[in-house]
Design a protein around this motif. Sequence first.
Motif, short mmCIF file in Angstrom:
data_model
loop_
_atom_site.label_atom_id
_atom_site.label_comp_id
_atom_site.label_asym_id
_atom_site.label_seq_id
_atom_site.Cartn_x
_atom_site.Cartn_y
_atom_site.Cartn_z
N LEU A 1 43.70 -65.61 -33.20
CA LEU A 1 43.53 -64.34 -33.90
C LEU A 1 42.72 -64.54 -35.18
N ARG A 2 41.66 -63.76 -35.33
CA ARG A 2 40.79 -63.85 -36.49
C ARG A 2 41.10 -62.75 -37.50
N TYR A 3 41.28 -61.52 -37.01
CA TYR A 3 41.69 -60.44 -37.91
C TYR A 3 42.34 -59.30 -37.14
N LEU A 4 43.08 -58.48 -37.88
CA LEU A 4 43.71 -57.28 -37.36
C LEU A 4 43.33 -56.13 -38.27
N GLN A 5 42.89 -55.03 -37.67
CA GLN A 5 42.53 -53.84 -38.44
C GLN A 5 43.45 -52.69 -38.07
N CYS A 6 43.79 -51.90 -39.07
CA CYS A 6 44.55 -50.68 -38.86
C CYS A 6 43.84 -49.58 -39.64
N SER A 7 43.44 -48.53 -38.95
CA SER A 7 42.65 -47.47 -39.59
C SER A 7 43.52 -46.41 -40.24
N ASP A 8 44.80 -46.63 -40.35
CA ASP A 8 45.74 -45.67 -40.91
C ASP A 8 45.66 -45.68 -42.44
N ASN A 9 45.19 -44.59 -43.03
CA ASN A 9 45.03 -44.54 -44.48
C ASN A 9 46.36 -44.44 -45.23
N LEU A 10 47.39 -43.85 -44.61
CA LEU A 10 48.70 -43.78 -45.25
C LEU A 10 49.28 -45.19 -45.40
N LEU A 11 49.18 -45.97 -44.36
CA LEU A 11 49.64 -47.36 -44.42
C LEU A 11 48.87 -48.12 -45.49
N ARG A 12 47.56 -47.94 -45.50
CA ARG A 12 46.70 -48.61 -46.49
C ARG A 12 47.13 -48.26 -47.91
N THR A 13 47.35 -46.98 -48.18
CA THR A 13 47.73 -46.53 -49.52
C THR A 13 49.06 -47.12 -49.95
N ARG A 14 50.04 -47.11 -49.05
CA ARG A 14 51.36 -47.64 -49.38
C ARG A 14 51.33 -49.15 -49.59
N LEU A 15 50.54 -49.83 -48.79
CA LEU A 15 50.44 -51.29 -48.93
C LEU A 15 49.74 -51.66 -50.23
N ILE A 16 48.68 -50.96 -50.58
CA ILE A 16 47.96 -51.24 -51.84
C ILE A 16 48.87 -50.98 -53.04
N ARG A 17 49.64 -49.91 -52.97
CA ARG A 17 50.57 -49.59 -54.06
C ARG A 17 51.57 -50.73 -54.25
N ALA A 18 52.12 -51.26 -53.18
CA ALA A 18 53.07 -52.38 -53.27
C ALA A 18 52.36 -53.65 -53.75
N TRP A 19 51.15 -53.88 -53.27
CA TRP A 19 50.35 -55.05 -53.62
C TRP A 19 50.07 -55.08 -55.13
N GLU A 20 49.80 -53.91 -55.72
CA GLU A 20 49.48 -53.83 -57.15
C GLU A 20 50.68 -54.07 -58.05
N GLN A 21 51.89 -53.99 -57.52
CA GLN A 21 53.09 -54.19 -58.32
C GLN A 21 53.50 -55.65 -58.44
N VAL A 22 52.81 -56.54 -57.73
CA VAL A 22 53.16 -57.96 -57.73
C VAL A 22 52.00 -58.76 -58.32
#
Length: 151
Positions: free
Chosen positions: A72-93
Amino acid sequence: MKYSLRKTPSHLHLAYKYGEASDGLLGRHFTLEAEGRTLTLSIDLTPNFHTRNKSAAAYIDAVNLVHNYHKLRYLQCSDNLLRTRLIRAWEQVQQPQLRLCLELGACGRYLYAVQPHSLFMGGIQFDVERVLEEESTPADARSLELSGNHA
């Protein structure tokens, strides 16, 4: 702590080394577990195995992942809601480390060190740096091969 990012299904695009790709997989129950600086995104892929039509794209792509998880080289998910929630969590750490866990039920569980980045057209991509852990059941993989339904 464990957070639910999305429960409903979302399409996934996987790419493997040597140019192989798959667009038939659906992920569901996207959860994020935070332990210090380590964030683990888990995706449940078991519904792809729950079909009577063993020639369906989702089933074939799921079996292909079982056999080629190490490529496996990469996995993409085009879901913008998932992206937004993940970025929000990422920025808190501070200096977070992200891991990706692909849950395949009886066929195994694969954990990867990944590097995320936002896609220009929306969604998010996880570039695989290395396989951290594999929990596969060889008997289950063999039964998929014996059924003649492998990619």
